[in-house]
Design a protein around this motif. Structure first.
Motif: not given
Length: 299
Positions: A43-48, A242-256, A258-260
């Motif tokens: 299990c990975w959490l969604g962000s560091i 940019g990928t991390a910010v856009l994912t965090a604020v607008s994309v559901a279901g792809l939270d990992h 952000v971690l990547v």
């Protein structure tokens, strides 16, 4: 005696740069250990930042605070670089001291805290940071007052613009903390993390623009190589941010994602810092022990 002082300055400078790479590596190892051993690599959490609530908390907070202190202590190669490094260092403290929301992906958190407990911790930590930051700014202003040797950096239009941009972010965070405490706790972590990385990207670009100046008089072509590396790393870092910010604020279901992206950001910054350390190390050695007191690498 002068040579010994020069050596001490250069060694301190090199150890400072090396310590920053070690701190980034320690942060990644702590998160990796938590994933591999504590969750059975299942299990990975969604962000560091979410690892704040796990046994990796001590390393997360300590590494970011130490990284922030090192960025502030490190002197940039120009007035605008210095402003950006100080700004990114301050934001690193905010990232460390204001937690993100808990992440329940991997079951109950090891360090569960109620909202009032988090608010109390944020008040304590940010007030302490604020007081020290104000005192430090006062000391710097006194040291750089007209007539003192420390006030040697001539302000440029670019450094003024950079100072205004960084100051606007700090002022915004301060207003949130003083007037909208709930919004500060909800927003400041993300704002600080994104702008901290943005500041680092700007430093990388500015460093690339000054490569030719640092390598003036050398015919080995290394300056062009380093410039290409720095620009490439800066572009890649901007894409990851940019990928991390856009994912965090607008994309559901792809939270990992952000971690990547965060892992990539840390790896890219560590790579840049290591490459630049090699560049400046070579410059110092090329100038030899008779170089000016602080040497090119200690400016």
């Amino acid at each position: 005696m002068a040579h010994e002082r020069t050596r001490d300055v250069v060694l301190t400078y090199r150890y400072l740069r090396g310590a920053m790479i070690g701190l980034l590596l320690m942060l990644l190892l702590s998160v990796g250990y938590q994933w591999w051993w504590e969750t059975g690599h299942s299990c990975w959490l969604g962000s560091i930042s979410a690892y704040y609530y796990t046994p990796a908390r001590g390393i997360f907070v300590g590494a970011l605070c130490a990284l922030g202190a090192n960025l502030i202590a490190y002197k940039g190669h120009s007035a605008e670089e210095d402003v950006l490094l100080n700004f990114s260092g301050l934001m690193a403290f905010v990232v460390a001291l204001v937690p993100t929301e808990p992440d329940g992906r991997c079951g109950p958190n090891a360090y569960t805290q109620t909202a009032p407990e988090i608010a109390a911790a944020v008040r304590n930590n940010i007030w302490s940071l604020l007081v020290v930051a104000v005192l430090a700014a006062g000391v710097v202003a006194w040291l750089q007052r007209p007539g003192r040797a420390a006030a040697r950096a001539r302000r440029t239009v670019r450094s003024v613009v950079v100072s205004i941009a960084c100051g606007a972010v700090v002022l915004g965070e301060l207003v949130l903390f003083l007037a909208l405490r709930d919004r500060f706790i909800a927003l400041s972590h993300g704002i600080a993390a994104a702008t901290m990385v943005a500041g680092v990207i700007a430093v990388m670009v500015l460093s690339a623009l000054r490569v030719d100046e640092r390598h003036q008089g050398r015919a080995d072509g290394r300056g062009s190589v380093y410039k290409r590396i720095y620009i490439t790393l800066a572009v890649a870092l901007a894409v990851a941010l940019g990928t991390a910010v856009l994912t965090a604020v607008s994309v559901a279901g792809l939270d990992h994602l952000v971690l990547v992206s965060e892992v990539i950001i840390i790896a890219l910054f560590g790579t840049y810092w290591g490459v630049q350390t090699k560049e400046l190390w070579d410059l110092r050695d090329a100038h030899g022990p008779e170089a000016r007191a602080a040497g090119p690498t200690a400016e």
